[in-house]
Design a protein around this motif. Sequence first.
Motif, short mmCIF file in Angstrom:
data_model
loop_
_atom_site.label_atom_id
_atom_site.label_comp_id
_atom_site.label_asym_id
_atom_site.label_seq_id
_atom_site.Cartn_x
_atom_site.Cartn_y
_atom_site.Cartn_z
N LYS A 82 1.70 2.65 -3.16
CA LYS A 82 0.79 3.49 -3.97
C LYS A 82 0.93 5.22 -3.87
O LYS A 82 0.16 5.25 -4.36
CB LYS A 82 -0.59 3.17 -4.02
CG LYS A 82 -0.91 1.36 -4.62
CD LYS A 82 -1.65 0.42 -4.10
CE LYS A 82 -1.58 -1.09 -4.75
NZ LYS A 82 -2.83 -1.46 -4.53
N ALA A 83 1.21 5.09 -2.49
CA ALA A 83 1.08 6.69 -2.06
C ALA A 83 0.90 7.67 -2.85
O ALA A 83 0.86 8.44 -2.83
CB ALA A 83 1.77 6.52 -0.97
N SER A 143 -0.07 -0.21 9.54
CA SER A 143 0.87 0.97 10.82
C SER A 143 1.54 0.42 11.89
O SER A 143 2.37 1.41 11.86
CB SER A 143 0.01 2.44 10.98
OG SER A 143 -1.03 1.98 11.64
N ASN A 167 -2.27 7.74 4.96
CA ASN A 167 -3.66 7.09 4.16
C ASN A 167 -4.74 6.53 4.62
O ASN A 167 -5.80 6.09 3.58
CB ASN A 167 -3.24 6.70 2.76
CG ASN A 167 -2.06 7.70 1.87
OD1 ASN A 167 -2.51 9.10 1.94
ND2 ASN A 167 -1.02 7.36 1.89
N GLY A 168 -4.56 5.41 5.39
CA GLY A 168 -5.45 4.66 6.53
C GLY A 168 -5.65 3.36 5.53
O GLY A 168 -7.03 2.68 5.12
N ASP A 169 -3.76 2.87 4.96
CA ASP A 169 -4.15 1.98 4.14
C ASP A 169 -3.10 1.42 4.44
O ASP A 169 -2.37 1.24 4.55
CB ASP A 169 -4.25 2.29 2.51
CG ASP A 169 -4.12 1.81 1.47
OD1 ASP A 169 -5.13 -0.33 1.78
OD2 ASP A 169 -3.86 1.48 0.13
N GLY A 170 -3.40 0.07 4.56
CA GLY A 170 -2.41 -1.04 5.09
C GLY A 170 -2.25 -0.44 6.48
O GLY A 170 -2.24 0.33 7.48
N PRO A 179 0.65 -1.20 -0.16
CA PRO A 179 0.27 0.09 -0.09
C PRO A 179 0.90 0.91 -0.11
O PRO A 179 0.44 2.13 -0.74
CB PRO A 179 -1.06 -0.13 1.23
CG PRO A 179 0.07 -0.74 2.28
CD PRO A 179 0.58 -2.12 0.83
N LYS A 217 -1.52 9.31 -5.42
CA LYS A 217 -2.67 9.82 -5.14
C LYS A 217 -2.15 11.40 -5.57
O LYS A 217 -3.14 12.26 -5.12
CB LYS A 217 -2.58 9.72 -3.30
CG LYS A 217 -3.07 8.86 -3.41
CD LYS A 217 -3.56 7.84 -1.74
CE LYS A 217 -3.83 6.96 -0.82
NZ LYS A 217 -4.90 5.97 -2.02
N ASN A 255 0.68 4.33 5.86
CA ASN A 255 -0.30 3.89 5.86
C ASN A 255 -0.90 3.99 6.93
O ASN A 255 -2.55 3.58 6.64
CB ASN A 255 0.32 2.30 6.39
CG ASN A 255 0.50 1.73 4.80
OD1 ASN A 255 1.17 2.25 3.89
ND2 ASN A 255 1.67 0.34 5.11
#
Length: 340
Positions: free
Chosen positions: A44-45, A313, A308-311, A41, A48, A305
Motif C-alpha cells: 500500500k506504500a 520491519s 511508514n510505521g506500518d506493519g 502494508p 500514499k 514498513n
Amino acid sequence: MSITRRAATLTLACLAVIGTGGAKAAEGDPKKVTTAEVREPASKACSKGRTYKIAYSHSVSEAAIVKQIRTFATRRATELGCVTVLHDNTQANNLEQQINAVQGWITLGVDAIVVTPIDVTALKPLQKQAQAKNIKWLTYLGRMDNSDGFVGFDHEQSGQLIANAAIDWVKSQGITKPRALVTTLTGLPLLSPRWTEVEKLFAKAGIEVVAKQDAADQATGLTVTETVLRQHPDLDIVIGLNDDAAVGANRAVTVAGISPDKFFIGGQDGSLEGLTAVNQGKAYKASAAILINDLGANIVDLSLNAINGDGPSFAYTPTVLATKKDQPLLDKLLANYGKK
C-alpha cells in the motif's frame, strides 16, 4: 551460492561482521511474522502518493547469491512502482568502500538504508547521522542497537530441517548404527544452531556424530571429509554448516567411490551449486534453502514498513527443505538462479 573462498558464503560473510546487540523493544517476535504480514502494508506504500529511495549495502556484493538477491530486491521495487533501490559496490568486506557508500546515501537523503555492517563500531556514527535525518536504519541478517528493522533468517529452523531430513533417510535405509560428520564454524557462535540443532536431533535419533570440524568453504569441506572417511570408512552422513562445505564433502564422497545410494549429504542455504547437486539425485540429498526471492523482496518491504510505521520491519525469511522428492519446489528454487 557459487561464491569464492574469499567471499565465503552469504551467511558467513554477513554474520562474521554483524553485531549481536539488541534492537528496539517494539520489534516483537520476528519468528512469528509471516511473509503475508510483511507484504500487505508494503503493497500500500505507493498509494500514499510518494516515492521512496531504499539503499542496500552488502559486504560482499561480488557474491553470486548476493547479486541474485539484489535482483529480487530491484524486481520488487519495480513491481511496486514508486520505489528505487540503490546498490553499492562494497566487495571483500572492504570497510572503506562501505563507509563511502553509506555516507553518500546519507548526503543524498535516501529514505532507508539496509546494511550488512562490516564493522559495527565504525558504522555506528553513520547510523546516528542517518536516523537524525529521519533515514531508517535496518540491518541485514543480524542486529544493531536501536536499529529500525532487520532482514534475517532462522538458523535454528535450518538446522532442524536438514537434521530431520537425514533422520528420515536413515530410517528409510534401515541403518542400525548410523555415523555422521557435522561441520561447524565455532568462531561464529551466532551460527551455532546450524550444528547444535543437528547434534541434538541426531542424539535423540541414535545417530552418532563421530566427528565435528570447522568447514565453511568447499576446499575445507573436501579435506575434512576425506580425513574423516579415512578414519571412519563406515561413515553414512555429512551435514554441512552451509552448502559450500557440503559441496566439498560431495566431491570427497564421489572420489572415494562410495555408492550415492548409501550416503546422505545435506547442506544449508540453498546455493546454486548445492541445489544443482541435489537435483542430480545422488549422495547430495537435501539443502535447507533460504527463499532468496522473498529475501530480496523483504529488503524493500521491511524498509517501507519502517519508513511508514506500518506493519513489521523485523522479520525472518522462511527456509524450506529442497530435495529431489519435491521436484516442483526444487525447480522453483533453481529458477531463482535462472536455472532448472
